[in-house]
Design an enzyme around this catalytic site. Structure first.
Site, short mmCIF file in Angstrom:
data_model
loop_
_atom_site.label_atom_id
_atom_site.label_comp_id
_atom_site.label_asym_id
_atom_site.label_seq_id
_atom_site.Cartn_x
_atom_site.Cartn_y
_atom_site.Cartn_z
N ARG A 128 0.81 -1.23 0.00
CA ARG A 128 0.00 0.00 0.00
C ARG A 128 0.84 1.27 0.00
O ARG A 128 0.30 2.37 0.01
CB ARG A 128 -0.99 -0.01 1.16
N ARG A 170 21.05 -4.62 -1.89
CA ARG A 170 21.50 -4.49 -3.29
C ARG A 170 22.95 -4.88 -3.55
O ARG A 170 23.27 -5.54 -4.53
CB ARG A 170 21.30 -3.06 -3.79
N CYS A 173 16.35 4.11 -8.58
CA CYS A 173 15.49 4.58 -9.68
C CYS A 173 16.27 5.29 -10.78
O CYS A 173 16.05 5.03 -11.98
CB CYS A 173 14.39 5.49 -9.13
N GLN A 209 15.83 15.29 -10.31
CA GLN A 209 15.01 14.22 -9.74
C GLN A 209 13.73 14.73 -9.08
O GLN A 209 13.72 15.75 -8.41
CB GLN A 209 15.86 13.41 -8.75
N GLY A 255 10.70 10.61 -5.37
CA GLY A 255 11.83 9.81 -4.91
C GLY A 255 12.05 9.96 -3.41
O GLY A 255 12.66 9.10 -2.77
N PRO A 294 -2.43 43.06 -14.47
CA PRO A 294 -1.44 43.08 -15.56
C PRO A 294 -0.46 44.24 -15.46
O PRO A 294 0.62 44.22 -16.04
CB PRO A 294 -2.30 43.20 -16.82
N GLU A 338 23.31 9.00 -3.23
CA GLU A 338 22.64 8.88 -4.52
C GLU A 338 23.67 8.92 -5.65
O GLU A 338 23.57 8.18 -6.63
CB GLU A 338 21.62 10.02 -4.67
N LYS A 369 25.62 5.66 -5.74
CA LYS A 369 24.85 4.55 -6.32
C LYS A 369 24.99 4.51 -7.84
O LYS A 369 24.99 3.45 -8.45
CB LYS A 369 23.36 4.67 -5.94
N ARG A 428 17.51 17.55 -6.73
CA ARG A 428 16.05 17.44 -6.61
C ARG A 428 15.42 18.68 -7.24
O ARG A 428 15.85 19.80 -6.94
CB ARG A 428 15.69 17.38 -5.12
N HIS A 455 12.01 11.35 -13.13
CA HIS A 455 13.40 11.80 -13.04
C HIS A 455 13.93 12.07 -14.45
O HIS A 455 13.63 11.34 -15.39
CB HIS A 455 14.29 10.70 -12.44
#
Ligand code: NAP
Length: 370
Positions: A10, A102, A135, A162, A166, A193, A241, A244, A267, A274
């Site tokens: 979920r 990982r 990702c 990104q 994320g 205006p 990040e 990775k 970000r 991304h």
């Protein structure tokens, strides 16, 4: 019949996974179970067929009955439950969206359009842990994995743009709240205006820097700004990040020695796509036409966007790609530095190919459906 448990169904990644599985009519040929750390006893999610009530995701007796566990729950959960389950003697398949396992030697990072051969070999050799990649890395490899596979990349930088997703659902909400607040505060000036742009600019800045501007999750304004820092810092000055990008890419491709890959991860105020600008030093001067063909032929989702303003601003943007599995690649051109230097830009939905899709497909591979 095999038993498959879905933990974290979920959350943001989990719910995209459920949507994709329903769309692909994946819930057949095995017995599905659902587990949660907070909703034990609740009705199972609507998957178009019956499933038992939601189990407690910490119940090792329940988990140890499963042939396959698919989790999108997060690294904290994996670190707590996975070792205990292994210690209890469980020897099923573990498919995980979180990063915790990982880089382990007994895990494979899965992105089957790029490393199906490594996945098949791993299954044959008895590997049980199959982990979705970061990702940004997965989206980059979906776009240009073929250049790596053919051995044409000498080194690469990836400068990223990104999305808020994320960082999680709360961050997505915070970005929109920030946008709303800026719009509300500037409303009077926008509808006049005659109002000076200088005044509008000062108004926006005053809103963004006010002490009551909502920054609880990002720690700083993102709407109207950007944040050149993602994840934790590392001792060498990179962020995790950025690390990775190097570590996971080389692991997925099985590169030894590793190819130098580095960049700055930023970000920006996009919701869930991304984008990345790549600079690649090729191992030789390859004609642009050949490169374009290599990229467009590498998998069925990659789409080369012709280098015209009209096409690029319509098709190579987060707004164009959100909710789609396609991976557009464009702005492909040789750089001023010489024929071996290639620049390109790519965008991808980070909840699809960046998170849920490799996990969904890995389950189908284990079930013999893919
Ligand atoms: P998330 O949205 O925070 O969901 C994680 C868990 O939070 C859910 O499974 C749920 O667990 C719980 N939760 C608490 N309140 C909730 C609510 N109101 N609605 C839904 N769930 C709620 O996390 P996520 O972004 O999906 O990420 C899961 C894992 O995937 C992480 O390890 C992440 O690093 C990794 N990942 C994420 C992305 C991404 O783009 N976000 C990409 C690649 C990998 P219970 O049912 O047990 O309460």
């Amino acid at each position: 019949m095999q038993k498959v448990a879905f933990v974290g169904y979920r959350g943001m990644v989990g719910s995209v996974l459920m949507e994709r599985m329903k769309a692909e009519k994946d819930f057949n040929g095995y017995e599905p179970f659902f587990a949660s750390t907070s909703q034990a006893g609740a009705k199972a999610p609507d998957i178009g067929r019956d499933a038992p009530p939601v189990a407690d995701a910490h119940d090792l007796d329940f988990l140890s009955e499963m042939d396959i566990i698919v989790t999108c729950q997060g690294s904290g959960y994996t670190q707590k439950v996975f070792p205990a389950l292994k210690q209890s003697g469980w020897n099923g398949y573990w498919i995980d969206a979180a990063s915790a396992l990982r880089m382990n030697d007994d895990s494979v990072i899965v992105l089957d359009p790029v490393n199906r051969d490594a996945i098949d070999k791993a299954i044959e050799s008895g590997i049980k842990n199959f982990i979705g990649g970061n990702c940004t890395v997965s989206l980059m490899l979906m776009a240009i994995g073929e250049l790596f596979r053919k051995g044409y990349v000498s080194w690469m930088t990836s400068m990223t743009y990104q999305a808020a997703s994320g960082a999680g659902a709360k961050n997505m909400r915070e970005l929109v709240s920030q946008m709303k607040k800026i719009g509300e505060q500037a409303g009077g000036l926008l509808s006049d205006p005659e109002a000076s742009i200088d005044e509008l600019d000062r108004n926006v800045l005053a809103t963004m820097t006010a002490t009551d501007f909502e920054t609880e999750n990002f720690g700083a304004p993102l709407a109207g700004s950007l944040l050149p820092w993602i994840d934790a810092g590392m001792e060498d000055g990179r962020t995790k990040e950025e690390w990775k990008g190097f570590a996971e890419t080389n692991k997925i491709l099985g590169n030894n020695p590793p190819i130098p890959i580095d960049g700055i991860c930023v970000r920006i105020g996009a919701m869930r796509c991304h984008s990345q600008a790549m600079t690649i030093k090729l191992t030789k001067d390859i004609p642009l036409e050949d490169i374009t063909q290599m990229i467009s032929g590498s998998n069925e989702w990659v789409e080369v966007i012709p280098n015209t303003k009209e096409r690029v601003i319509k098709e190579l943007t987060p707004a164009a790609v959100t909710g789609r599995l396609s991976i557009p690649v464009g702005r492909i051109r040789k750089l001023n530095m010489g024929g071996q230097y290639l620049g390109l830009f790519t965008v991808g939905d980070q909840l699809l190919w960046g998170a849920a899709e490799p996990v969904r497909r890995m389950l189908n591979i284990l079930l013999g459906k893919l």
